[in-house]
Design a protein around this motif. Structure first.
Motif, short mmCIF file in Angstrom:
data_model
loop_
_atom_site.label_atom_id
_atom_site.label_comp_id
_atom_site.label_asym_id
_atom_site.label_seq_id
_atom_site.Cartn_x
_atom_site.Cartn_y
_atom_site.Cartn_z
N SER A 71 46.20 52.76 27.20
CA SER A 71 45.61 51.49 26.76
C SER A 71 45.53 50.50 27.90
O SER A 71 44.51 49.82 28.08
N ALA A 72 46.60 50.40 28.68
CA ALA A 72 46.62 49.44 29.80
C ALA A 72 45.58 49.81 30.85
O ALA A 72 44.90 48.93 31.39
N MET A 73 45.44 51.09 31.14
CA MET A 73 44.45 51.50 32.15
C MET A 73 43.05 51.14 31.70
O MET A 73 42.25 50.63 32.49
N ILE A 74 42.73 51.38 30.45
CA ILE A 74 41.40 51.05 29.93
C ILE A 74 41.21 49.54 29.91
O ILE A 74 40.21 49.02 30.42
N ALA A 75 42.15 48.83 29.35
CA ALA A 75 42.02 47.37 29.19
C ALA A 75 41.87 46.66 30.53
O ALA A 75 41.06 45.74 30.67
N ASN A 76 42.62 47.09 31.53
CA ASN A 76 42.59 46.42 32.83
C ASN A 76 41.30 46.68 33.61
O ASN A 76 41.10 46.07 34.66
N LYS A 77 40.42 47.51 33.10
CA LYS A 77 39.09 47.69 33.71
C LYS A 77 38.14 46.57 33.30
O LYS A 77 37.09 46.40 33.91
N GLU A 144 41.62 36.46 41.65
CA GLU A 144 40.69 36.53 42.78
C GLU A 144 40.33 37.98 43.10
O GLU A 144 39.17 38.29 43.39
N ILE A 145 41.30 38.87 43.04
CA ILE A 145 41.02 40.30 43.24
C ILE A 145 39.99 40.76 42.20
O ILE A 145 39.03 41.47 42.53
N GLY A 146 40.17 40.36 40.96
CA GLY A 146 39.22 40.72 39.91
C GLY A 146 37.83 40.18 40.19
O GLY A 146 36.83 40.88 40.00
N ARG A 147 37.75 38.94 40.65
CA ARG A 147 36.44 38.36 40.95
C ARG A 147 35.73 39.12 42.09
O ARG A 147 34.52 39.21 42.10
N LYS A 148 36.50 39.65 43.02
CA LYS A 148 35.91 40.39 44.15
C LYS A 148 35.43 41.78 43.74
O LYS A 148 34.47 42.29 44.32
N HIS A 149 36.10 42.40 42.79
CA HIS A 149 35.85 43.81 42.54
C HIS A 149 35.33 44.18 41.16
O HIS A 149 34.81 45.27 40.98
#
Length: 152
Positions: A71-77, A144-149
């Motif tokens: 669940s965490a792997m899917i959600a964090n995408k 910020e990492i999320g915004r970049k990738h």
């Protein structure tokens, strides 16, 4: 608070117990399924629930599968989702207070009902320590990492 819930067959029973607990405490639960213990594919339920969190259609999510990691792997995408697997109340408290998580993932095969209830209660009641600079800075770095990738 409006909470998205989702699970697979391994998490169905515990999801139902947590859902009842949340409703008893006055929360609105949006249940994305599954609705039985029949074998199913986790992404079919977690992904739509994670989208609801990421789009801010709900305030938080609680997802239950066999051990929580799927669940965490899917959600964090999903952009805007910050999911943590918690196996005890201490981890749940830190996941909220230090990391500002908005999705809690629990393993229905490894966490019993009583400890799951405590994990949920602590996670729901704990605020992010936004006024503590080191935590605010760390969480902003993660965003910020999320915004970049991550892209929609």
């Amino acid at each position: 608070m409006k909470i998205a819930m989702a699970c697979d067959h391994a998490g169905f029973g515990l999801k139902e117990e947590i859902k009842a607990l949340l409703q008893k405490e006055g929360h609105e639960v949006v249940d994305f399924g599954t609705d039985s213990e029949a074998s199913c594919d986790l992404p079919d339920y977690i992904y739509p629930a994670a989208l609801a969190v990421g789009r801010q259609e709900v305030e938080r999510g609680i997802f239950v599968d066999g051990v929580g990691y799927g669940s965490a792997m899917i959600a964090n995408k999903v952009p805007g989702v910050y999911a943590a697997v918690c196996q005890d109340p201490f981890c749940a408290q830190l996941a909220r207070s230090h990391s500002d998580t908005n999705v809690l993932c629990i393993g229905g095969k490894i966490i019993g009902s009583a400890i799951a209830a405590e994990i949920v209660k602590v996670w729901m009641a704990t605020a992010f320590l936004a006024d503590v600079e080191k935590y605010a800075v760390r969480v902003e770095k993660v965003k910020e990492i999320g915004r970049k990738h991550l892209v929609w």
